[in-house]
Design a protein around this motif. Structure first.
Motif, PDB file in Angstrom:
ATOM      1  N   ALA A  33       0.835  -1.200   0.000  1.00  0.00           N
ATOM      2  CA  ALA A  33       0.000   0.000   0.000  1.00  0.00           C
ATOM      3  C   ALA A  33       0.875   1.256   0.000  1.00  0.00           C
ATOM      4  O   ALA A  33       0.603   2.221  -0.727  1.00  0.00           O
ATOM      5  CB  ALA A  33      -0.928  -0.010   1.207  1.00  0.00           C
ATOM      6  N   ALA A  34       1.952   1.241   0.780  1.00  0.00           N
ATOM      7  CA  ALA A  34       2.861   2.392   0.808  1.00  0.00           C
ATOM      8  C   ALA A  34       3.539   2.591  -0.532  1.00  0.00           C
ATOM      9  O   ALA A  34       3.744   3.725  -0.979  1.00  0.00           O
ATOM     10  CB  ALA A  34       3.890   2.200   1.921  1.00  0.00           C
ATOM     11  N   ASP A  35       3.908   1.485  -1.209  1.00  0.00           N
ATOM     12  CA  ASP A  35       4.525   1.589  -2.531  1.00  0.00           C
ATOM     13  C   ASP A  35       3.640   2.349  -3.513  1.00  0.00           C
ATOM     14  O   ASP A  35       4.127   3.046  -4.407  1.00  0.00           O
ATOM     15  CB  ASP A  35       4.790   0.190  -3.106  1.00  0.00           C
ATOM     16  CG  ASP A  35       6.042  -0.465  -2.551  1.00  0.00           C
ATOM     17  OD1 ASP A  35       6.861   0.257  -1.940  1.00  0.00           O
ATOM     18  OD2 ASP A  35       6.199  -1.680  -2.727  1.00  0.00           O
ATOM     19  N   TYR A  36       2.334   2.209  -3.358  1.00  0.00           N
ATOM     20  CA  TYR A  36       1.394   2.850  -4.269  1.00  0.00           C
ATOM     21  C   TYR A  36       0.841   4.168  -3.709  1.00  0.00           C
ATOM     22  O   TYR A  36      -0.186   4.654  -4.163  1.00  0.00           O
ATOM     23  CB  TYR A  36       0.252   1.886  -4.602  1.00  0.00           C
ATOM     24  CG  TYR A  36       0.660   0.845  -5.618  1.00  0.00           C
ATOM     25  CD1 TYR A  36       0.537   1.098  -6.981  1.00  0.00           C
ATOM     26  CD2 TYR A  36       1.195  -0.372  -5.214  1.00  0.00           C
ATOM     27  CE1 TYR A  36       0.923   0.159  -7.918  1.00  0.00           C
ATOM     28  CE2 TYR A  36       1.591  -1.321  -6.148  1.00  0.00           C
ATOM     29  CZ  TYR A  36       1.454  -1.054  -7.495  1.00  0.00           C
ATOM     30  OH  TYR A  36       1.846  -1.982  -8.430  1.00  0.00           O
ATOM     31  N   ALA A  37       1.553   4.739  -2.748  1.00  0.00           N
ATOM     32  CA  ALA A  37       1.209   6.049  -2.190  1.00  0.00           C
ATOM     33  C   ALA A  37      -0.207   6.089  -1.629  1.00  0.00           C
ATOM     34  O   ALA A  37      -0.922   7.084  -1.762  1.00  0.00           O
ATOM     35  CB  ALA A  37       1.404   7.155  -3.237  1.00  0.00           C
ATOM     36  N   ILE A  38      -0.617   4.989  -0.986  1.00  0.00           N
ATOM     37  CA  ILE A  38      -1.907   4.948  -0.302  1.00  0.00           C
ATOM     38  C   ILE A  38      -1.720   5.572   1.080  1.00  0.00           C
ATOM     39  O   ILE A  38      -0.888   5.127   1.865  1.00  0.00           O
ATOM     40  CB  ILE A  38      -2.415   3.502  -0.183  1.00  0.00           C
ATOM     41  CG1 ILE A  38      -2.571   2.880  -1.582  1.00  0.00           C
ATOM     42  CG2 ILE A  38      -3.725   3.458   0.584  1.00  0.00           C
ATOM     43  CD1 ILE A  38      -3.461   3.645  -2.531  1.00  0.00           C
ATOM     44  N   GLU A  39      -2.493   6.603   1.374  1.00  0.00           N
ATOM     45  CA  GLU A  39      -2.336   7.331   2.637  1.00  0.00           C
ATOM     46  C   GLU A  39      -3.101   6.694   3.786  1.00  0.00           C
ATOM     47  O   GLU A  39      -2.724   6.842   4.943  1.00  0.00           O
ATOM     48  CB  GLU A  39      -2.837   8.765   2.478  1.00  0.00           C
ATOM     49  CG  GLU A  39      -2.108   9.602   1.464  1.00  0.00           C
ATOM     50  CD  GLU A  39      -2.748  10.964   1.339  1.00  0.00           C
ATOM     51  OE1 GLU A  39      -2.105  11.941   1.774  1.00  0.00           O
ATOM     52  OE2 GLU A  39      -3.893  11.053   0.844  1.00  0.00           O
ATOM     53  N   VAL A  40      -4.225   6.051   3.460  1.00  0.00           N
ATOM     54  CA  VAL A  40      -5.131   5.524   4.485  1.00  0.00           C
ATOM     55  C   VAL A  40      -5.477   4.084   4.122  1.00  0.00           C
ATOM     56  O   VAL A  40      -5.735   3.779   2.952  1.00  0.00           O
ATOM     57  CB  VAL A  40      -6.431   6.349   4.557  1.00  0.00           C
ATOM     58  CG1 VAL A  40      -7.367   5.801   5.635  1.00  0.00           C
ATOM     59  CG2 VAL A  40      -6.133   7.827   4.789  1.00  0.00           C
TER      60      VAL A  40
END
Length: 310
Positions: A33-40
């Protein structure tokens, strides 16, 4: 609208990967999720006994992801029928959400999914829901938390189908930290246009599930996404934009959510196509900022080498 002053946070429901939120799931899902710039990341907490909240909280902090928490009330604990049982389930879920570091407990917090009386809602049913939710909202205030109510379509509940119904129930509940959680999939069935649903919810609207008309890949169905995002921008929406896309479907989720055609092919279709589609709409309407000029994109090969998750 000036995108130098973004107001919303963009995220995904963890059901894109799994509904079984274990330590192993947290360790696999949060880095991607962090790799895809997901904030929440919205974490399903219906089975609180399986959740290692401190472990997930530490991983969220490491990867810069804000957790939110959601559930549907389990069978035998529908608030309209069993308010005391519902309160007990919700208070335990609230404690878990707080331990995760979430400021939000939301979802179908007022009933069991797919339970319908077969009649119009009654005064007693709404009175019982208020009785169940009041102590939960008050405990949430002690922790500076918010509690959400998600209207669902007529095939899943007879109690709350529209933003206007949710607003009326919140007025009756009279607790300042309870908000409306809309879902575009349900709105497509129940509202007289997506924008009309946003306007009916008014200032109480703080959280939205972004889900296509067939729960498939966003942009591939017949949902009027422009109306939804335009109306949110006009309303000054400043809450959470959460993509709720389930892939691949497990038998349990297929049965609970009536997904019989497989949803989307894989989570990578959502991450590589659906997420950019939704973010582009949010940026177009000034709800989230444009990416930094040298924002690093996750390497496609690295993404596709990941082991598929259920």
């Amino acid at each position: 609208m000036n995108d130098q002053h973004p107001r919303c946070r963009f995220g995904l429901h963890a059901g894109l990967w799994t509904f079984d939120w274990t330590r192993e799931a947290a360790e696999r899902v949060l880095p991607e999720a962090a790799d895809y710039a997901i904030e929440v990341l919205e974490i399903p907490i219906g089975e609180v006994e399986r959740i290692d909240a401190p472990h997930t909280r530490a991983l969220c902090e490491r990867h810069g992801i804000e957790p939110t928490a959601s559930l549907c009330l389990p069978e035998g604990a529908a608030a309209a029928l069993h308010p005391d049982r519902a309160s007990a389930v919700l208070l335990r879920a609230l404690e878990t959400a707080h331990a995760l570091g979430s400021r939000i407990l939301t979802g179908v917090t007022y009933t069991t999914l797919n339970w319908r009386s077969g009649a119009l809602p009654t005064e007693m049913e709404y009175a019982n829901i208020v009785r169940a939710l009041k102590p939960v909202a008050r405990k949430a205030r002690e922790w500076d938390m918010l509690v959400g109510l998600e209207p669902c379509n007529r095939y899943e509940t007879h109690l709350l189908n529209t933003g206007a119904q949710a607003a009326a129930l919140i007025d009756r509940l009279d607790e300042p930290n309870v908000f409306i959680h809309l879902d575009s999939y349900h709105m497509h069935v129940e509202e007289h246009g997506l924008g009309a649903g946003v306007r009916a919810a008014g200032e109480r609207f703080q959280y939205v599930h972004l889900s296509e008309s067939d729960r498939g890949l966003p942009g591939s169905g017949n949902l009027d996404w422009g109306d939804l995002f335009r109306s949110m921008a006009e309303a000054g929406f400043s809450g959470y934009l959460i993509g709720e896309i389930f892939a691949p479907s497990t038998p349990t989720i297929a049965a609970a959510l009536n997904i019989w055609q497989g949803g989307v092919p894989s989570r990578l279709d959502v991450l590589e196509k659906g997420v950019p589609f939704l973010k582009a709409l949010a940026r177009q309407h000034g709800l989230i900022p444009s990416p930094a000029p040298f924002h690093h994109r996750v390497d496609d090969r690295r993404a596709r080498d990941r082991t598929e998750l259920s």
